[in-house]
Motif scaffolding. Sequence first.
Motif, short mmCIF file in Angstrom:
data_model
loop_
_atom_site.label_atom_id
_atom_site.label_comp_id
_atom_site.label_asym_id
_atom_site.label_seq_id
_atom_site.Cartn_x
_atom_site.Cartn_y
_atom_site.Cartn_z
N ALA A 390 0.82 -1.20 0.00
CA ALA A 390 0.00 0.00 0.00
C ALA A 390 0.86 1.26 0.00
O ALA A 390 0.58 2.23 -0.72
N LYS A 391 1.92 1.26 0.79
CA LYS A 391 2.79 2.43 0.87
C LYS A 391 3.56 2.64 -0.44
O LYS A 391 3.75 3.78 -0.89
N ALA A 392 4.00 1.55 -1.07
CA ALA A 392 4.71 1.67 -2.34
C ALA A 392 3.81 2.27 -3.41
O ALA A 392 4.23 3.11 -4.20
N ILE A 393 2.55 1.85 -3.42
CA ILE A 393 1.61 2.39 -4.40
C ILE A 393 1.30 3.85 -4.10
O ILE A 393 1.24 4.69 -5.00
N ALA A 394 1.13 4.18 -2.83
CA ALA A 394 0.87 5.57 -2.46
C ALA A 394 2.07 6.47 -2.80
O ALA A 394 1.90 7.65 -3.11
N GLU A 457 -5.90 -7.69 3.12
CA GLU A 457 -5.40 -6.66 4.02
C GLU A 457 -5.30 -5.31 3.31
O GLU A 457 -5.56 -4.26 3.92
N ILE A 458 -4.94 -5.33 2.04
CA ILE A 458 -4.89 -4.07 1.27
C ILE A 458 -6.29 -3.47 1.18
O ILE A 458 -6.46 -2.24 1.29
N GLN A 459 -7.30 -4.32 0.99
CA GLN A 459 -8.68 -3.82 0.96
C GLN A 459 -9.05 -3.19 2.30
O GLN A 459 -9.71 -2.14 2.34
N GLU A 460 -8.63 -3.81 3.39
CA GLU A 460 -8.90 -3.25 4.72
C GLU A 460 -8.19 -1.90 4.88
O GLU A 460 -8.76 -0.94 5.42
N ILE A 461 -6.94 -1.83 4.41
CA ILE A 461 -6.18 -0.58 4.51
C ILE A 461 -6.87 0.52 3.71
O ILE A 461 -7.05 1.65 4.20
N MET A 462 -7.26 0.21 2.48
CA MET A 462 -7.93 1.21 1.65
C MET A 462 -9.25 1.63 2.27
O MET A 462 -9.60 2.82 2.28
N GLY A 463 -9.99 0.65 2.80
CA GLY A 463 -11.26 0.99 3.44
C GLY A 463 -11.05 1.95 4.60
O GLY A 463 -11.79 2.92 4.77
N ILE A 470 -7.45 0.80 -6.04
CA ILE A 470 -5.99 0.98 -6.12
C ILE A 470 -5.65 2.26 -6.88
O ILE A 470 -4.70 2.97 -6.54
N GLU A 471 -6.44 2.56 -7.90
CA GLU A 471 -6.18 3.75 -8.71
C GLU A 471 -6.24 5.02 -7.85
O GLU A 471 -5.46 5.96 -8.06
N ALA A 472 -7.14 5.05 -6.87
CA ALA A 472 -7.24 6.21 -5.98
C ALA A 472 -6.07 6.29 -5.01
O ALA A 472 -5.76 7.36 -4.48
N LEU A 473 -5.40 5.15 -4.80
CA LEU A 473 -4.25 5.12 -3.89
C LEU A 473 -2.96 5.49 -4.62
O LEU A 473 -2.03 6.04 -4.01
N ASN A 476 -0.80 8.77 -4.19
CA ASN A 476 -1.52 9.60 -3.22
C ASN A 476 -0.64 9.84 -1.99
O ASN A 476 -0.90 9.34 -0.90
N ARG A 477 0.42 10.63 -2.17
CA ARG A 477 1.38 10.84 -1.08
C ARG A 477 0.81 11.71 0.04
O ARG A 477 1.39 11.77 1.13
N LEU A 478 -0.29 12.38 -0.22
CA LEU A 478 -0.95 13.15 0.84
C LEU A 478 -1.48 12.23 1.93
O LEU A 478 -1.73 12.66 3.05
N ALA A 479 -1.65 10.95 1.60
CA ALA A 479 -2.17 9.99 2.57
C ALA A 479 -1.06 9.38 3.42
O ALA A 479 -1.32 8.51 4.24
N LEU A 480 0.18 9.83 3.22
CA LEU A 480 1.32 9.28 3.95
C LEU A 480 1.91 10.32 4.89
O LEU A 480 1.88 11.52 4.60
N ARG A 481 2.48 9.86 5.99
CA ARG A 481 3.17 10.73 6.93
C ARG A 481 4.46 10.04 7.39
O ARG A 481 4.51 8.81 7.52
N ALA A 482 5.49 10.84 7.65
CA ALA A 482 6.78 10.31 8.07
C ALA A 482 6.93 10.39 9.58
O ALA A 482 6.47 11.34 10.22
#
Length: 500
Positions: A390-394, A457-463, A470-473, A476-482
């Motif tokens: 999920a993080k790689a795709i984001a 688990e990816i479906q759970e994460i996206m939910g 997946i296309e919406a992910l 989508n780096r705005l959905a990530l935090r360091a």
Amino acid sequence: MKRLVPAKFKVLRNSDCIKCRLCISECSFSVFSFNEDKKDIEINSYNCVDCQRCVVYCPKDALAIVKNPNEFNPCSSYSQQSIIEIFKQSDTGGVLLSSMGSPVKNIPRYFDNILLNASQVTNPSIDPLREPMETRVYIGSRPSAIEKDKNGRLVNNLPPHLEMSTPIMFSAMSYGAISLNVQKALSIAAKEIGTYWNTGEGGLHEDLYAEGGNVIVQVASGRFGVHTKYLNAASAVEIKIGQGAKPGIGGHLTGSKIIGDVSKTRMVPPGQDAISPAPHHDIYSIEDLRQLVSSIKEATEYKKPVIVKVAATHNIAPIASGIARSGADIIAIDGFRGGTGASPVRIRDNVGIPIELAIAAVDERLRQEHIRDRVSIIASGGIQNSSDVAKAIALGSDAVSIGTAALVALGCHLCSSCHSGKCAWGIATQEENLTKRLDPEEGAERLINLVRSWTKEIQEIMGGMGINSIEALRGNRLALRAAGLNQKEVEVLKIRYAGE
């Protein structure tokens, strides 16, 4: 010459042992032997690589393998490992080799320092059990514009694509480096899941041509096993320029593994080393790469997407830009922690960059140049679980490929001895008595279970993130935090700090 290196592991046997000798038959590294005079099992811990085969198969749980607690006199300038490596090279005069991904600890695994966003009230979460979640992805070049005919109907101008039910595929692992049973398991699993496996640079065994609908074939610098039938048996063709475990150097499969069908499939004489040069001797520019891409498309009647695989290095963004302009449909980027059957230790541990930084840099560069839709991005090298996917795709990839994780699912215990050809689990070996230990059907079932569980688990994460595809992910780096990264690392990743 006297041995200066102590045993790395200690094999312990307790009083529950019934001397059934199963450990002797199961160990491919000759750790155990039976002393007829003493009527007892003897142990040579120097040969142990901690593959755990004996421990798992012991009927009485009488065996254990522990790290040797022995230490040299402490020295602030030389670590224990440094001393051992000097001993080894002074014994042999050879290059230090190892397998699998890099164990270097001072270079962070950035996935572990990246957090995913969660939806709450204003952007509610989605229930993946009751609402549709789209994990299907299409990998390949996208048209620059929608076309319509004179009657206003849409014209299908979509170039050849790979359709995947999940954003997870299996990485390139060649026949010869791994056993045929492993490739059979990958082939069965890929077909059942609706994804793809990759032959690596060892050609495609004749028994697997019937499974061509879910296979990606590779064209490497050695051109092993490459011919028109091979290219047309695949769903996509990958040009391998480099890989994460050994950027900038070629491959080498020893002559001891070039036997039987391996020799026939690779089109290499039996017993002769199969050496892939570091460079493709017909590629010294993007124009040269364009010519090879065009040649492959011509040979496959423009029906198959072409992938270019490169290692993640410090200048990966401009390299990817050039590949995108070469006519390639997909860029596969293999990161610093990518695994392989054999790599020089110094190369593996010191050359390249982590995949997380590479994905973000490439995605950002292609977006800035307005050519992101020309190519899809596949990320590999250190993908260990579904959140990594999920993080790689984001961060900007379209999909990921897994190699080491897939082998672990098949039984690999990461003993880093692939290059020895003695894999006790029947994975990285060509010895018939060992390869038969891996049942392709059972292996395929384990691979299917792994990918399906990750996909759930990816479906759970996206939910939880409030998105349903997946296309919406993607990107989508705005959905990530360091968390725990410095300012420069955050800038390269193009994400914000946790709490912002």
